[in-house]
Motif scaffolding. Sequence first.
Motif, PDB file in Angstrom:
ATOM      1  N   PHE A 203       0.820  -1.209   0.000  1.00  0.00           N
ATOM      2  CA  PHE A 203       0.000   0.000   0.000  1.00  0.00           C
ATOM      3  C   PHE A 203       0.857   1.263   0.000  1.00  0.00           C
ATOM      4  CE2 PHE A 203      -3.725  -2.407   2.237  1.00  0.00           C
ATOM      5  CZ  PHE A 203      -3.849  -3.228   1.125  1.00  0.00           C
ATOM      6  N   SER A 204       2.051   1.188   0.570  1.00  0.00           N
ATOM      7  CA  SER A 204       2.970   2.332   0.489  1.00  0.00           C
ATOM      8  C   SER A 204       3.406   2.547  -0.952  1.00  0.00           C
ATOM      9  CB  SER A 204       4.195   2.109   1.377  1.00  0.00           C
ATOM     10  OG  SER A 204       3.847   2.106   2.748  1.00  0.00           O
ATOM     11  N   GLN A 205       3.699   1.444  -1.640  1.00  0.00           N
ATOM     12  CA  GLN A 205       4.061   1.534  -3.060  1.00  0.00           C
ATOM     13  C   GLN A 205       2.919   2.148  -3.862  1.00  0.00           C
ATOM     14  OE1 GLN A 205       4.029  -1.965  -5.814  1.00  0.00           O
ATOM     15  NE2 GLN A 205       6.273  -1.721  -5.731  1.00  0.00           N
ATOM     16  N   ARG A 206       1.703   1.703  -3.616  1.00  0.00           N
ATOM     17  CA  ARG A 206       0.542   2.231  -4.330  1.00  0.00           C
ATOM     18  C   ARG A 206       0.331   3.719  -4.053  1.00  0.00           C
ATOM     19  NH1 ARG A 206      -4.901  -0.759  -2.951  1.00  0.00           N
ATOM     20  NH2 ARG A 206      -4.687   0.475  -1.036  1.00  0.00           N
ATOM     21  N   LEU A 207       0.532   4.128  -2.806  1.00  0.00           N
ATOM     22  CA  LEU A 207       0.371   5.543  -2.459  1.00  0.00           C
ATOM     23  C   LEU A 207       1.399   6.402  -3.186  1.00  0.00           C
ATOM     24  CD1 LEU A 207      -1.091   7.670  -0.722  1.00  0.00           C
ATOM     25  CD2 LEU A 207       0.532   7.162   1.112  1.00  0.00           C
ATOM     26  N   LEU A 208       2.640   5.953  -3.232  1.00  0.00           N
ATOM     27  CA  LEU A 208       3.672   6.695  -3.953  1.00  0.00           C
ATOM     28  C   LEU A 208       3.351   6.766  -5.447  1.00  0.00           C
ATOM     29  CD1 LEU A 208       6.916   5.357  -2.211  1.00  0.00           C
ATOM     30  CD2 LEU A 208       5.833   7.586  -1.900  1.00  0.00           C
ATOM     31  N   ASP A 209       2.884   5.658  -6.006  1.00  0.00           N
ATOM     32  CA  ASP A 209       2.508   5.659  -7.423  1.00  0.00           C
ATOM     33  C   ASP A 209       1.366   6.643  -7.683  1.00  0.00           C
ATOM     34  OD1 ASP A 209       4.426   3.789  -8.035  1.00  0.00           O
ATOM     35  OD2 ASP A 209       3.041   2.084  -8.060  1.00  0.00           O
ATOM     36  N   ASN A 210       0.395   6.663  -6.783  1.00  0.00           N
ATOM     37  CA  ASN A 210      -0.749   7.562  -6.959  1.00  0.00           C
ATOM     38  C   ASN A 210      -0.357   9.034  -6.906  1.00  0.00           C
ATOM     39  OD1 ASN A 210      -2.466   5.385  -7.196  1.00  0.00           O
ATOM     40  ND2 ASN A 210      -3.188   5.463  -5.079  1.00  0.00           N
ATOM     41  N   HIS A 211       0.744   9.314  -6.187  1.00  0.00           N
ATOM     42  CA  HIS A 211       1.241  10.694  -6.096  1.00  0.00           C
ATOM     43  C   HIS A 211       2.373  10.956  -7.094  1.00  0.00           C
ATOM     44  CE1 HIS A 211      -0.983  10.681  -2.280  1.00  0.00           C
ATOM     45  NE2 HIS A 211      -0.895  11.993  -2.300  1.00  0.00           N
TER      46      HIS A 211
ATOM     47  N   THR B 204      10.853  -6.226   7.788  1.00  0.00           N
ATOM     48  CA  THR B 204      10.266  -5.152   6.994  1.00  0.00           C
ATOM     49  C   THR B 204      11.135  -4.836   5.786  1.00  0.00           C
ATOM     50  OG1 THR B 204       9.157  -4.239   8.933  1.00  0.00           O
ATOM     51  CG2 THR B 204       9.477  -2.758   7.076  1.00  0.00           C
ATOM     52  N   ASP B 205      12.444  -4.826   5.977  1.00  0.00           N
ATOM     53  CA  ASP B 205      13.368  -4.607   4.864  1.00  0.00           C
ATOM     54  C   ASP B 205      13.154  -5.652   3.773  1.00  0.00           C
ATOM     55  OD1 ASP B 205      15.919  -3.737   3.484  1.00  0.00           O
ATOM     56  OD2 ASP B 205      16.504  -5.759   4.105  1.00  0.00           O
ATOM     57  N   ALA B 206      13.094  -6.912   4.161  1.00  0.00           N
ATOM     58  CA  ALA B 206      12.907  -7.985   3.176  1.00  0.00           C
ATOM     59  C   ALA B 206      11.562  -7.842   2.465  1.00  0.00           C
ATOM     60  CB  ALA B 206      12.999  -9.343   3.869  1.00  0.00           C
ATOM     61  N   THR B 207      10.540  -7.443   3.205  1.00  0.00           N
ATOM     62  CA  THR B 207       9.204  -7.322   2.627  1.00  0.00           C
ATOM     63  C   THR B 207       9.123  -6.174   1.626  1.00  0.00           C
ATOM     64  OG1 THR B 207       8.258  -8.198   4.688  1.00  0.00           O
ATOM     65  CG2 THR B 207       6.754  -7.078   3.174  1.00  0.00           C
ATOM     66  N   PHE B 208       9.696  -5.028   1.977  1.00  0.00           N
ATOM     67  CA  PHE B 208       9.662  -3.894   1.063  1.00  0.00           C
ATOM     68  C   PHE B 208      10.504  -4.157  -0.174  1.00  0.00           C
ATOM     69  CE2 PHE B 208       7.419  -1.691   4.280  1.00  0.00           C
ATOM     70  CZ  PHE B 208       6.942  -0.500   3.750  1.00  0.00           C
ATOM     71  N   ARG B 209      11.664  -4.750  -0.005  1.00  0.00           N
ATOM     72  CA  ARG B 209      12.484  -5.049  -1.186  1.00  0.00           C
ATOM     73  C   ARG B 209      11.783  -6.052  -2.100  1.00  0.00           C
ATOM     74  NH1 ARG B 209      16.685  -7.684  -0.259  1.00  0.00           N
ATOM     75  NH2 ARG B 209      16.692  -7.912   2.021  1.00  0.00           N
ATOM     76  N   TRP B 210      11.077  -7.020  -1.506  1.00  0.00           N
ATOM     77  CA  TRP B 210      10.323  -7.987  -2.294  1.00  0.00           C
ATOM     78  C   TRP B 210       9.198  -7.298  -3.064  1.00  0.00           C
ATOM     79  CZ3 TRP B 210      10.618 -12.820  -3.998  1.00  0.00           C
ATOM     80  CH2 TRP B 210       9.450 -13.444  -4.454  1.00  0.00           C
ATOM     81  N   GLN B 211       8.532  -6.357  -2.428  1.00  0.00           N
ATOM     82  CA  GLN B 211       7.432  -5.656  -3.086  1.00  0.00           C
ATOM     83  C   GLN B 211       7.902  -4.907  -4.332  1.00  0.00           C
ATOM     84  OE1 GLN B 211       4.142  -5.739  -2.431  1.00  0.00           O
ATOM     85  NE2 GLN B 211       3.801  -4.396  -4.191  1.00  0.00           N
ATOM     86  N   TRP B 212       9.114  -4.376  -4.279  1.00  0.00           N
ATOM     87  CA  TRP B 212       9.656  -3.594  -5.399  1.00  0.00           C
ATOM     88  C   TRP B 212      10.536  -4.435  -6.327  1.00  0.00           C
ATOM     89  CZ3 TRP B 212       7.871  -0.267  -1.624  1.00  0.00           C
ATOM     90  CH2 TRP B 212       7.424   1.004  -2.038  1.00  0.00           C
ATOM     91  N   ARG B 213      10.557  -5.754  -6.161  1.00  0.00           N
ATOM     92  CA  ARG B 213      11.574  -6.588  -6.813  1.00  0.00           C
ATOM     93  C   ARG B 213      11.541  -6.502  -8.325  1.00  0.00           C
ATOM     94  NH1 ARG B 213       7.206  -9.313  -5.535  1.00  0.00           N
ATOM     95  NH2 ARG B 213       6.402 -11.013  -6.799  1.00  0.00           N
ATOM     96  N   ASN B 214      10.373  -6.289  -8.924  1.00  0.00           N
ATOM     97  CA  ASN B 214      10.265  -6.270 -10.383  1.00  0.00           C
ATOM     98  C   ASN B 214      10.161  -4.872 -10.955  1.00  0.00           C
ATOM     99  OD1 ASN B 214      10.286  -9.120 -10.583  1.00  0.00           O
ATOM    100  ND2 ASN B 214       8.103  -9.199 -10.079  1.00  0.00           N
ATOM    101  N   ARG B 215      10.480  -3.886 -10.161  1.00  0.00           N
ATOM    102  CA  ARG B 215      10.350  -2.500 -10.607  1.00  0.00           C
ATOM    103  C   ARG B 215      11.704  -1.950 -11.022  1.00  0.00           C
ATOM    104  NH1 ARG B 215       5.444   0.191  -8.556  1.00  0.00           N
ATOM    105  NH2 ARG B 215       6.519   2.131  -9.111  1.00  0.00           N
ATOM    106  N   SER B 216      11.769  -1.382 -12.219  1.00  0.00           N
ATOM    107  CA  SER B 216      13.024  -0.774 -12.668  1.00  0.00           C
ATOM    108  C   SER B 216      13.336   0.489 -11.871  1.00  0.00           C
ATOM    109  CB  SER B 216      12.937  -0.441 -14.162  1.00  0.00           C
ATOM    110  OG  SER B 216      11.885   0.484 -14.406  1.00  0.00           O
TER     111      SER B 216
ATOM    112  N   ALA C  64      12.922   0.756  -8.642  1.00  0.00           N
ATOM    113  CA  ALA C  64      12.982   0.366  -7.227  1.00  0.00           C
ATOM    114  C   ALA C  64      13.982   1.236  -6.477  1.00  0.00           C
ATOM    115  CB  ALA C  64      13.374  -1.098  -7.103  1.00  0.00           C
ATOM    116  N   PRO C  65      13.579   1.778  -5.318  1.00  0.00           N
ATOM    117  CA  PRO C  65      14.496   2.618  -4.560  1.00  0.00           C
ATOM    118  C   PRO C  65      15.484   1.791  -3.751  1.00  0.00           C
ATOM    119  CG  PRO C  65      12.438   2.419  -3.381  1.00  0.00           C
ATOM    120  CD  PRO C  65      12.260   1.671  -4.678  1.00  0.00           C
TER     121      PRO C  65
END
Length: 244
Positions: free
Chosen positions: A126-134, A153-165, A167-168
Amino acid sequence: MQLTDNHIQDINLIAAWLALDEMPHEGEISAELAILAGHSVLPNIEGAVALAKKFTLPLLISGGIGHATAVLAEAMAAHPLYRQINTQGLSEAQMLAEIARTFAALPDVQLLLEGASRNCGENAAFSQRLLDNHNLQPQQIILIQDPLMQRRTDATFRWQWRNRSDAPRFINWPVFTPQLITDAGMVRIVGAPPQGLWSLERFLSLLMGKYSACAMMSRATGQKAKDFLVKSRCRMRSIMRGTD
C-alpha cells in the motif's frame, strides 16, 4: 521466566540482528523520503519524526488496524504528552500523525498517510501504491519500523519492489537497538528512554515471532546467515522452554 546471563546474551545477539541498521552515524543523509511503518514503540516513533523534522523529509506513515493498534493506543494514553490525543477509532497512521504534530509540530504538507494496511506485507504494497498515486519515485528511502521488525520489513519492502526498474534503495534505521540488562536483580530493556517501550513479556514474544518469520525467509539468504538462524532457533527454543 527466569533469564540467565547466557539467555540474555543470546537474546541480545538476536535482537541486534533483527534491528538492521544501515543509517550513517554522522553527516547528511541522502534520501528523498522516510517511511514509518506502524507499531507501538514510542521512542522509535519519536526518532522517526525527529529525523523528518531535522532534514525536512516527507514522512510516509503506513498503518491501519493491526496487532499493534491497541498497544499503541495504550502507550499513548499512558504518556504525559500524548494522553491528550483521542485515539478512538483512529488507524495507526492517524495516531502516529498526531504524535508527529504534537512532538515536532510536523506540518501536514510533510505527511503522507496510508491507513488501510493490516500487516507488514500490506505496509509495503500500500505504500508503493500511495507513492505511485502521487507520482513519486524516490531513489533512496529511509525505512523505519519497530526494531524487532526491521529486518523482516526490509525484506518485505524489497520484495514488493523486486520487479520495478524504479525500485528505490532502502536504508534501514531502527532508531535504536534494544538490549536486555540485569539491574538490581531485575531484567530490563535499554537502548532508549523507558517511556513507551515494550513490556518484557511483549519484547520476548515479538523477538521470537519476528525471528521465526525471518528464519522462514532464510532460503533467500547465504549459508552463513542460515547457520546463524538455525543455531539461534535452537537457543531461543531452549530459552522459552527454560531448559538451558
